[in-house]
Design a protein around this motif. Structure first.
Motif, mmCIF file in Angstrom:
data_model
loop_
_atom_site.group_PDB
_atom_site.id
_atom_site.type_symbol
_atom_site.label_atom_id
_atom_site.label_comp_id
_atom_site.label_asym_id
_atom_site.label_seq_id
_atom_site.Cartn_x
_atom_site.Cartn_y
_atom_site.Cartn_z
ATOM 1 N N THR A 19 80.070 -0.147 32.403
ATOM 2 C CA THR A 19 80.933 -0.834 31.450
ATOM 3 C C THR A 19 82.186 -1.398 32.112
ATOM 4 O O THR A 19 82.661 -0.887 33.128
ATOM 5 N N GLY A 20 82.717 -2.452 31.483
ATOM 6 C CA GLY A 20 83.999 -3.005 31.878
ATOM 7 C C GLY A 20 83.953 -3.822 33.152
ATOM 8 O O GLY A 20 82.890 -4.168 33.675
ATOM 9 N N HIS A 21 85.136 -4.116 33.659
ATOM 10 C CA HIS A 21 85.270 -4.877 34.901
ATOM 11 C C HIS A 21 84.889 -3.946 36.051
ATOM 12 O O HIS A 21 85.636 -3.039 36.405
ATOM 13 N N ALA A 22 83.723 -4.165 36.634
ATOM 14 C CA ALA A 22 83.149 -3.195 37.567
ATOM 15 C C ALA A 22 82.515 -3.893 38.754
ATOM 16 O O ALA A 22 82.278 -5.103 38.756
ATOM 17 N N ALA A 23 82.237 -3.104 39.786
ATOM 18 C CA ALA A 23 81.431 -3.596 40.897
ATOM 19 C C ALA A 23 80.048 -3.982 40.367
ATOM 20 O O ALA A 23 79.644 -3.579 39.274
ATOM 21 N N ASP A 24 79.326 -4.748 41.164
ATOM 22 C CA ASP A 24 78.057 -5.307 40.700
ATOM 23 C C ASP A 24 76.894 -4.369 40.969
ATOM 24 O O ASP A 24 76.677 -3.926 42.101
ATOM 25 N N VAL A 25 76.151 -4.095 39.920
ATOM 26 C CA VAL A 25 74.934 -3.283 40.032
ATOM 27 C C VAL A 25 73.971 -3.870 41.064
ATOM 28 O O VAL A 25 73.284 -3.131 41.779
ATOM 29 N N TYR A 26 73.945 -5.214 41.177
ATOM 30 C CA TYR A 26 72.965 -5.877 42.032
ATOM 31 C C TYR A 26 73.523 -6.266 43.399
ATOM 32 O O TYR A 26 72.878 -7.007 44.137
ATOM 33 N N ASP A 27 74.694 -5.754 43.727
ATOM 34 C CA ASP A 27 75.208 -5.874 45.091
ATOM 35 C C ASP A 27 74.229 -5.159 46.026
ATOM 36 O O ASP A 27 73.720 -4.087 45.692
ATOM 37 N N PRO A 28 73.929 -5.717 47.205
ATOM 38 C CA PRO A 28 72.992 -5.041 48.116
ATOM 39 C C PRO A 28 73.364 -3.598 48.430
ATOM 40 O O PRO A 28 72.485 -2.749 48.618
ATOM 41 N N LYS A 29 74.664 -3.286 48.472
ATOM 42 C CA LYS A 29 75.085 -1.910 48.745
ATOM 43 C C LYS A 29 74.657 -0.977 47.612
ATOM 44 O O LYS A 29 74.284 0.174 47.859
ATOM 45 N N SER A 30 74.737 -1.455 46.389
ATOM 46 C CA SER A 30 74.297 -0.654 45.254
ATOM 47 C C SER A 30 72.783 -0.477 45.271
ATOM 48 O O SER A 30 72.272 0.631 45.061
ATOM 49 N N VAL A 31 72.074 -1.570 45.518
ATOM 50 C CA VAL A 31 70.609 -1.510 45.538
ATOM 51 C C VAL A 31 70.133 -0.547 46.624
ATOM 52 O O VAL A 31 69.246 0.284 46.394
ATOM 53 N N ARG A 32 70.737 -0.636 47.814
ATOM 54 C CA ARG A 32 70.351 0.267 48.909
ATOM 55 C C ARG A 32 70.679 1.714 48.574
ATOM 56 O O ARG A 32 69.876 2.622 48.824
ATOM 57 N N ALA A 33 71.881 1.955 48.011
ATOM 58 C CA ALA A 33 72.291 3.329 47.701
ATOM 59 C C ALA A 33 71.402 3.963 46.643
ATOM 60 O O ALA A 33 71.250 5.185 46.607
ATOM 61 N N SER A 34 70.795 3.154 45.782
ATOM 62 C CA SER A 34 69.907 3.705 44.753
ATOM 63 C C SER A 34 68.560 4.120 45.332
ATOM 64 O O SER A 34 67.790 4.812 44.652
ATOM 65 N N THR A 35 68.264 3.703 46.555
ATOM 66 C CA THR A 35 66.994 3.969 47.248
ATOM 67 C C THR A 35 65.771 3.686 46.359
ATOM 68 O O THR A 35 64.795 4.431 46.382
ATOM 69 N N GLY A 36 65.865 2.641 45.577
ATOM 70 C CA GLY A 36 64.733 2.250 44.742
ATOM 71 C C GLY A 36 64.825 2.699 43.299
ATOM 72 O O GLY A 36 64.082 2.205 42.448
ATOM 73 N N SER A 37 65.734 3.633 42.993
ATOM 74 C CA SER A 37 65.835 4.141 41.618
ATOM 75 C C SER A 37 66.326 3.085 40.638
ATOM 76 O O SER A 37 66.090 3.208 39.438
ATOM 77 N N LEU A 38 66.989 2.047 41.131
ATOM 78 C CA LEU A 38 67.378 0.935 40.269
ATOM 79 C C LEU A 38 66.174 0.351 39.541
ATOM 80 O O LEU A 38 66.294 -0.141 38.417
ATOM 81 N N PHE A 39 64.994 0.430 40.154
ATOM 82 C CA PHE A 39 63.784 -0.146 39.565
ATOM 83 C C PHE A 39 63.063 0.844 38.653
ATOM 84 O O PHE A 39 62.167 0.457 37.911
ATOM 85 N N SER A 40 63.478 2.104 38.716
ATOM 86 C CA SER A 40 62.835 3.149 37.931
ATOM 87 C C SER A 40 63.597 3.495 36.659
ATOM 88 O O SER A 40 62.993 3.862 35.647
ATOM 89 N N VAL A 41 64.925 3.386 36.708
ATOM 90 C CA VAL A 41 65.779 3.752 35.585
ATOM 91 C C VAL A 41 66.423 2.491 35.007
ATOM 92 O O VAL A 41 67.015 1.719 35.761
ATOM 93 N N PRO A 42 66.331 2.271 33.702
ATOM 94 C CA PRO A 42 67.007 1.097 33.126
ATOM 95 C C PRO A 42 68.509 1.150 33.376
ATOM 96 O O PRO A 42 69.161 2.160 33.093
ATOM 97 N N VAL A 43 69.053 0.077 33.915
ATOM 98 C CA VAL A 43 70.488 -0.026 34.165
ATOM 99 C C VAL A 43 70.989 -1.282 33.447
ATOM 100 O O VAL A 43 70.463 -2.375 33.659
ATOM 101 N N VAL A 44 72.001 -1.102 32.607
ATOM 102 C CA VAL A 44 72.484 -2.191 31.751
ATOM 103 C C VAL A 44 73.987 -2.355 31.954
ATOM 104 O O VAL A 44 74.734 -1.368 31.964
#
Length: 276
Positions: A150-175
């Motif tokens: 929520t709010g003014h935040a870093a980007d969920v789809y920034d490569p650093k976020s995608v890498r840190a999720s180790t693939g869980s971004l594709f398993s858990v709904p993120v909104v």
């Protein structure tokens, strides 16, 4: 390997991919992001995300995994010069075999499943994409049904976020939502449907320890900004505030770490209840 496209220079197409690494506005405008790493690419394909393009290293002898991945997707295949893959790969040691360009899903709270045993997580105004990815990974590991940023935040789809999720971004709904208000409206809808979901904030001054709260109830767990914690609006919305007991000289925990600890406690309580 027959490629529909071949890119060997820093042409306009390469510059579009390069922009996905660092330009949030262009990611959003194009509705797509770049995925690096074996596990994230594999999970994006296996879990049915819309993969628009798969880039492969035209100068490398591809592994069995790479060939199988290319065969498993109908996305456009692009042969890319090794030095360009290196630039897009985000690593210091070697160029990746594959990269994927994946479409963003809609930011719709209905993507998050609701039920009498629901557990969802809100990350309020996070500033670190790495923390977002880490919390998504923990949410996946400990059985949460979704993550809301929520709010003014870093980007969920920034490569650093995608890498840190180790693939869980594709398993858990993120909104992603612009403020607390749409989330509270969503909570009211859930409650109107008969699920008495509780809003539980994590705070060092919480009235109870996390171990003392009953996380087997339907729960929306809140994690605050790394520096300022929960916003006043979210504090006012909380039904409960819980704290993590700490010893030693540390004054606080990293936000993603704190969220992970509480998620573990929730998973522990729920597993204990199932065994009882």
């Amino acid at each position: 390997m027959v490629a529909v496209l071949r890119v060997t220079t820093r042409n306009a197409r390469f510059q579009q991919w390069e922009a996905l690494l660092s330009n949030r506005t262009k990611r959003q405008r194009g509705g797509e992001f770049l995925v690096q790493g074996v596990r994230p690419i594999r999970m994006a394909i296996q879990l049915g995300w819309q993969v628009r393009q798969v880039l492969y290293n035209a100068d490398a002898h591809l592994s069995t995994w790479a060939h199988e991945t290319l065969d498993a997707t109908r996305a456009t295949k692009v042969a890319v010069a090794g030095e360009l893959m290196f630039e897009l790969g985000g690593k210091m040691d070697d160029a990746p075999e594959l990269l994927a360009i994946v479409a963003m899903p809609d930011d719709d709270l209905s993507r998050i499943p609701t039920s009498p045993d629901m557990l969802a997580v809100v990350f309020d105004r996070p500033t670190s994409p790495g923390n977002i990815g880490t919390l998504i990974r923990s949410a996946d590991a400990f059985g949460a049904s979704g993550v809301i940023v929520t709010g003014h935040a870093a980007d969920v789809y920034d490569p650093k976020s995608v890498r840190a999720s180790t693939g869980s971004l594709f398993s858990v709904p993120v909104v992603r939502v612009p403020s607390h208000r749409p989330v509270l409206d969503w909570v009211e809808t859930i409650r109107a449907d008969g699920v008495d979901v509780r809003i539980v904030g994590t705070d060092e001054h919480g009235e109870a320890q996390a171990t003392e709260y009953d996380f087997t109830q339907p729960t929306l767990m809140l994690v605050g900004n790394e520096t300022t914690g929960l916003s006043s609006a979210w504090r006012d919305a909380c039904d409960h505030l819980v704290r993590i007991p700490m010893a030693g000289m540390a004054s606080s925990l990293n936000a993603a770490t704190a969220g992970s600890v509480v998620l573990y406690e929730s998973a522990r309580q729920r597993a204990t209840k199932e065994r009882a």
